[in-house]
Write a protein that holds these residues in place. Sequence first.
Motif, PDB file in Angstrom:
ATOM      1  N   GLN A   1       4.765 -28.135 -37.200  1.00  0.00           N
ATOM      2  CA  GLN A   1       4.342 -28.621 -38.496  1.00  0.00           C
ATOM      3  C   GLN A   1       4.536 -30.066 -38.658  1.00  0.00           C
ATOM      4  O   GLN A   1       3.860 -30.812 -39.233  1.00  0.00           O
ATOM      5  CB  GLN A   1       4.895 -27.628 -39.560  1.00  0.00           C
ATOM      6  CG  GLN A   1       4.152 -26.307 -39.895  1.00  0.00           C
ATOM      7  CD  GLN A   1       4.638 -25.618 -40.849  1.00  0.00           C
ATOM      8  OE1 GLN A   1       5.643 -25.877 -41.716  1.00  0.00           O
ATOM      9  NE2 GLN A   1       3.822 -24.498 -41.288  1.00  0.00           N
ATOM     10  N   ALA A   2       5.807 -30.533 -38.450  1.00  0.00           N
ATOM     11  CA  ALA A   2       6.180 -31.732 -38.388  1.00  0.00           C
ATOM     12  C   ALA A   2       5.310 -32.538 -37.738  1.00  0.00           C
ATOM     13  O   ALA A   2       5.060 -33.842 -37.822  1.00  0.00           O
ATOM     14  CB  ALA A   2       7.572 -32.089 -38.208  1.00  0.00           C
ATOM     15  N   GLU A   3       5.174 -32.135 -36.357  1.00  0.00           N
ATOM     16  CA  GLU A   3       4.196 -32.839 -35.509  1.00  0.00           C
ATOM     17  C   GLU A   3       2.735 -33.117 -36.056  1.00  0.00           C
ATOM     18  O   GLU A   3       2.220 -34.022 -35.943  1.00  0.00           O
ATOM     19  CB  GLU A   3       4.516 -32.145 -33.872  1.00  0.00           C
ATOM     20  CG  GLU A   3       5.594 -32.191 -33.204  1.00  0.00           C
ATOM     21  CD  GLU A   3       6.764 -31.405 -33.865  1.00  0.00           C
ATOM     22  OE1 GLU A   3       7.803 -31.591 -33.385  1.00  0.00           O
ATOM     23  OE2 GLU A   3       6.460 -30.502 -34.714  1.00  0.00           O
ATOM     24  N   ALA A   4       2.332 -32.068 -36.790  1.00  0.00           N
ATOM     25  CA  ALA A   4       0.785 -31.969 -37.078  1.00  0.00           C
ATOM     26  C   ALA A   4       0.950 -33.163 -38.253  1.00  0.00           C
ATOM     27  O   ALA A   4      -0.078 -33.751 -38.181  1.00  0.00           O
ATOM     28  CB  ALA A   4       0.456 -30.739 -37.540  1.00  0.00           C
ATOM     29  N   LEU A   5       1.820 -33.285 -39.118  1.00  0.00           N
ATOM     30  CA  LEU A   5       1.874 -34.215 -40.097  1.00  0.00           C
ATOM     31  C   LEU A   5       2.123 -35.646 -39.491  1.00  0.00           C
ATOM     32  O   LEU A   5       1.457 -36.554 -39.966  1.00  0.00           O
ATOM     33  CB  LEU A   5       2.928 -33.930 -41.035  1.00  0.00           C
ATOM     34  CG  LEU A   5       2.812 -32.809 -41.829  1.00  0.00           C
ATOM     35  CD1 LEU A   5       4.169 -32.441 -42.502  1.00  0.00           C
ATOM     36  CD2 LEU A   5       1.909 -32.397 -42.732  1.00  0.00           C
ATOM     37  N   LYS A   6       2.827 -35.794 -38.472  1.00  0.00           N
ATOM     38  CA  LYS A   6       3.040 -37.053 -37.952  1.00  0.00           C
ATOM     39  C   LYS A   6       1.731 -37.557 -37.273  1.00  0.00           C
ATOM     40  O   LYS A   6       1.356 -38.759 -37.516  1.00  0.00           O
ATOM     41  CB  LYS A   6       4.154 -37.018 -36.694  1.00  0.00           C
ATOM     42  CG  LYS A   6       4.228 -38.246 -36.000  1.00  0.00           C
ATOM     43  CD  LYS A   6       4.906 -39.183 -36.584  1.00  0.00           C
ATOM     44  CE  LYS A   6       5.007 -40.710 -35.546  1.00  0.00           C
ATOM     45  NZ  LYS A   6       5.639 -41.559 -36.462  1.00  0.00           N
ATOM     46  N   SER A   7       1.064 -36.743 -36.652  1.00  0.00           N
ATOM     47  CA  SER A   7      -0.225 -36.880 -36.162  1.00  0.00           C
ATOM     48  C   SER A   7      -1.386 -37.441 -36.914  1.00  0.00           C
ATOM     49  O   SER A   7      -2.198 -38.346 -36.722  1.00  0.00           O
ATOM     50  CB  SER A   7      -0.709 -35.648 -35.353  1.00  0.00           C
ATOM     51  OG  SER A   7       0.057 -35.272 -34.168  1.00  0.00           O
ATOM     52  N   ALA A   8      -1.200 -36.922 -38.314  1.00  0.00           N
ATOM     53  CA  ALA A   8      -2.141 -37.198 -39.352  1.00  0.00           C
ATOM     54  C   ALA A   8      -1.783 -38.652 -39.791  1.00  0.00           C
ATOM     55  O   ALA A   8      -2.462 -39.257 -40.840  1.00  0.00           O
ATOM     56  CB  ALA A   8      -2.016 -36.286 -40.486  1.00  0.00           C
ATOM     57  N   GLY A   9      -0.699 -39.198 -39.582  1.00  0.00           N
ATOM     58  CA  GLY A   9      -0.131 -40.727 -39.852  1.00  0.00           C
ATOM     59  C   GLY A   9       0.856 -40.678 -40.856  1.00  0.00           C
ATOM     60  O   GLY A   9       1.110 -41.823 -41.547  1.00  0.00           O
ATOM     61  N   LEU A  10       1.493 -39.550 -41.175  1.00  0.00           N
ATOM     62  CA  LEU A  10       2.713 -39.391 -41.952  1.00  0.00           C
ATOM     63  C   LEU A  10       3.915 -40.400 -41.546  1.00  0.00           C
ATOM     64  O   LEU A  10       4.088 -40.453 -40.415  1.00  0.00           O
ATOM     65  CB  LEU A  10       3.180 -37.857 -42.047  1.00  0.00           C
ATOM     66  CG  LEU A  10       4.141 -37.895 -43.365  1.00  0.00           C
ATOM     67  CD1 LEU A  10       3.893 -38.270 -44.675  1.00  0.00           C
ATOM     68  CD2 LEU A  10       5.011 -36.225 -43.071  1.00  0.00           C
ATOM     69  N   ASP A  11       4.412 -41.082 -42.579  1.00  0.00           N
ATOM     70  CA  ASP A  11       5.450 -41.999 -42.448  1.00  0.00           C
ATOM     71  C   ASP A  11       6.775 -41.205 -42.637  1.00  0.00           C
ATOM     72  O   ASP A  11       7.909 -41.285 -41.769  1.00  0.00           O
ATOM     73  CB  ASP A  11       5.365 -43.349 -43.073  1.00  0.00           C
ATOM     74  CG  ASP A  11       4.101 -44.120 -42.730  1.00  0.00           C
ATOM     75  OD1 ASP A  11       4.070 -44.644 -41.538  1.00  0.00           O
ATOM     76  OD2 ASP A  11       3.071 -44.272 -43.532  1.00  0.00           O
ATOM     77  N   TYR A  12       7.025 -40.742 -43.705  1.00  0.00           N
ATOM     78  CA  TYR A  12       8.216 -40.345 -44.205  1.00  0.00           C
ATOM     79  C   TYR A  12       7.992 -38.677 -44.687  1.00  0.00           C
ATOM     80  O   TYR A  12       7.127 -38.297 -44.992  1.00  0.00           O
ATOM     81  CB  TYR A  12       8.559 -40.974 -45.540  1.00  0.00           C
ATOM     82  CG  TYR A  12       9.358 -42.552 -45.380  1.00  0.00           C
ATOM     83  CD1 TYR A  12      10.837 -42.261 -45.192  1.00  0.00           C
ATOM     84  CD2 TYR A  12       8.740 -43.549 -45.146  1.00  0.00           C
ATOM     85  CE1 TYR A  12      11.544 -43.619 -44.992  1.00  0.00           C
ATOM     86  CE2 TYR A  12       9.085 -44.740 -45.033  1.00  0.00           C
ATOM     87  CZ  TYR A  12      10.522 -44.802 -45.129  1.00  0.00           C
ATOM     88  OH  TYR A  12      11.051 -46.037 -44.766  1.00  0.00           O
ATOM     89  N   TYR A  13       9.265 -38.141 -44.490  1.00  0.00           N
ATOM     90  CA  TYR A  13       8.984 -36.541 -44.813  1.00  0.00           C
ATOM     91  C   TYR A  13      10.573 -36.804 -45.858  1.00  0.00           C
ATOM     92  O   TYR A  13      11.562 -36.878 -45.481  1.00  0.00           O
ATOM     93  CB  TYR A  13       9.494 -35.671 -43.690  1.00  0.00           C
ATOM     94  CG  TYR A  13       9.081 -34.282 -44.409  1.00  0.00           C
ATOM     95  CD1 TYR A  13       7.893 -33.925 -44.426  1.00  0.00           C
ATOM     96  CD2 TYR A  13      10.125 -33.407 -44.752  1.00  0.00           C
ATOM     97  CE1 TYR A  13       7.670 -32.339 -45.075  1.00  0.00           C
ATOM     98  CE2 TYR A  13       9.883 -32.117 -45.386  1.00  0.00           C
ATOM     99  CZ  TYR A  13       8.445 -31.786 -45.452  1.00  0.00           C
ATOM    100  OH  TYR A  13       8.155 -30.432 -46.130  1.00  0.00           O
ATOM    101  N   ASN A  14      10.165 -36.266 -47.152  1.00  0.00           N
ATOM    102  CA  ASN A  14      11.283 -36.088 -48.122  1.00  0.00           C
ATOM    103  C   ASN A  14      12.008 -34.618 -48.186  1.00  0.00           C
ATOM    104  O   ASN A  14      11.236 -33.661 -48.435  1.00  0.00           O
ATOM    105  CB  ASN A  14      10.953 -36.531 -49.411  1.00  0.00           C
ATOM    106  CG  ASN A  14      11.866 -36.153 -50.583  1.00  0.00           C
ATOM    107  OD1 ASN A  14      11.516 -35.081 -51.327  1.00  0.00           O
ATOM    108  ND2 ASN A  14      12.843 -36.917 -50.528  1.00  0.00           N
ATOM    109  N   HIS A  15      13.125 -34.612 -48.019  1.00  0.00           N
ATOM    110  CA  HIS A  15      13.881 -33.348 -48.253  1.00  0.00           C
ATOM    111  C   HIS A  15      15.394 -33.586 -48.537  1.00  0.00           C
ATOM    112  O   HIS A  15      16.146 -34.017 -47.783  1.00  0.00           O
ATOM    113  CB  HIS A  15      13.629 -32.440 -46.925  1.00  0.00           C
ATOM    114  CG  HIS A  15      13.919 -31.013 -46.925  1.00  0.00           C
ATOM    115  ND1 HIS A  15      13.150 -30.277 -47.710  1.00  0.00           N
ATOM    116  CD2 HIS A  15      14.916 -30.251 -46.625  1.00  0.00           C
ATOM    117  CE1 HIS A  15      13.500 -29.097 -47.669  1.00  0.00           C
ATOM    118  NE2 HIS A  15      14.698 -28.973 -46.979  1.00  0.00           N
ATOM    119  N   ASN A  16      15.624 -33.484 -49.967  1.00  0.00           N
ATOM    120  CA  ASN A  16      16.744 -33.989 -50.430  1.00  0.00           C
ATOM    121  C   ASN A  16      18.019 -32.983 -50.260  1.00  0.00           C
ATOM    122  O   ASN A  16      17.710 -31.785 -50.020  1.00  0.00           O
ATOM    123  CB  ASN A  16      16.842 -34.271 -51.930  1.00  0.00           C
ATOM    124  CG  ASN A  16      15.788 -35.413 -52.333  1.00  0.00           C
ATOM    125  OD1 ASN A  16      15.869 -36.470 -51.298  1.00  0.00           O
ATOM    126  ND2 ASN A  16      15.183 -35.491 -53.572  1.00  0.00           N
TER     127      ASN A  16
END
Length: 333
Positions: free
Chosen positions: A141-156
């Motif tokens: 899933q992270a790879e799919a989000l990255k492919s869409a152009g995501l810069d940051y993932y927030n998870h505190n």
Amino acid sequence: MTELSPRYNWTREEIADLYTLPLDSLMAKALGVKQANWPDGKVQKSQLLSIKTGGCAENCGYCSQSAHFDTGLEASKLTPLEDVVSAARRAKENGADRFCMGAAWRSLKQRDVPKVAAMIEAVKAEGLETCVTLGMLEEGQAEALKSAGLDYYNHNLDTSPEYYGSVVTTRTYDDRLETLGKARTAGLKLCCGGILGMGESREDRIGLIHELSKLTPHPESVPVNMLVPIEGTPLGQSPAISVIEMARAIAVCRIVFPKSWVRLSAGREGMTEEGQALCLLAGANSIFVGDRLLTTDNPELDEDDALMGQMGMEAAGRSEMEAPARRVTLLES
């Protein structure tokens, strides 16, 4: 003389020694680090939108969106794409350089990946930096989000490992670290910090910063939140934390994470102008703007403009702020 750059061998004792310095000494150190790595008088504006509100299966004791608690919040479905784009455009018009999207999920469901990816692509097309917080991630899933152009993932991480069980029991500290690892492996930048004022001790605040310091590389964004008490949540009656304690935590984060954004996040609505100014002077170089942060209030735009005007500060984009600052060296203590 030494250039200030990230260290990955901080001990908990070293961080405790920083945290307990006289406030003037601590803030002087933090200001030196900030001036060595970031331009003076500049603040990045970020805006946060809840794209799916309420009904979360997690029992985070601070959160109005948990299905475990009766807070009067009604659950909603995923926000339509056109509404997200409209919100992103308004954010950009109001000076935001970064647009964050949050969904009240325990974890991202595979069926929702294409919808969220479309949001990321559309917001990115508006020229904004993108960040999402969607709960735990499954493989790929992270790879799919990255492919869409995501810069940051927030998870505190929220708090220290020792106090974590007093905040949430439906997922573990290791669950959080695993999700951060998946995001990092996919090539995403991390937005990871915590919440102060949940009834934790100062030692727990020190422990949170120490845990963040062990992430290699460090999170590129470290949000520092003050608990906004929500009636109906287990932590809603927690004793208020002082703004001075917030400033201490921000100053230590600025020293420990010299190259990271330190974001003054939730809780500004309950602070005076002087309190917010103290946190910015302590080393925060980014704020969240807009009248809402997911489900809690935030200062109005004109209030933020007035505050920055009084401080002689101005909003700046990430490209300007991340440009190499003037080379400053400081005496080792």
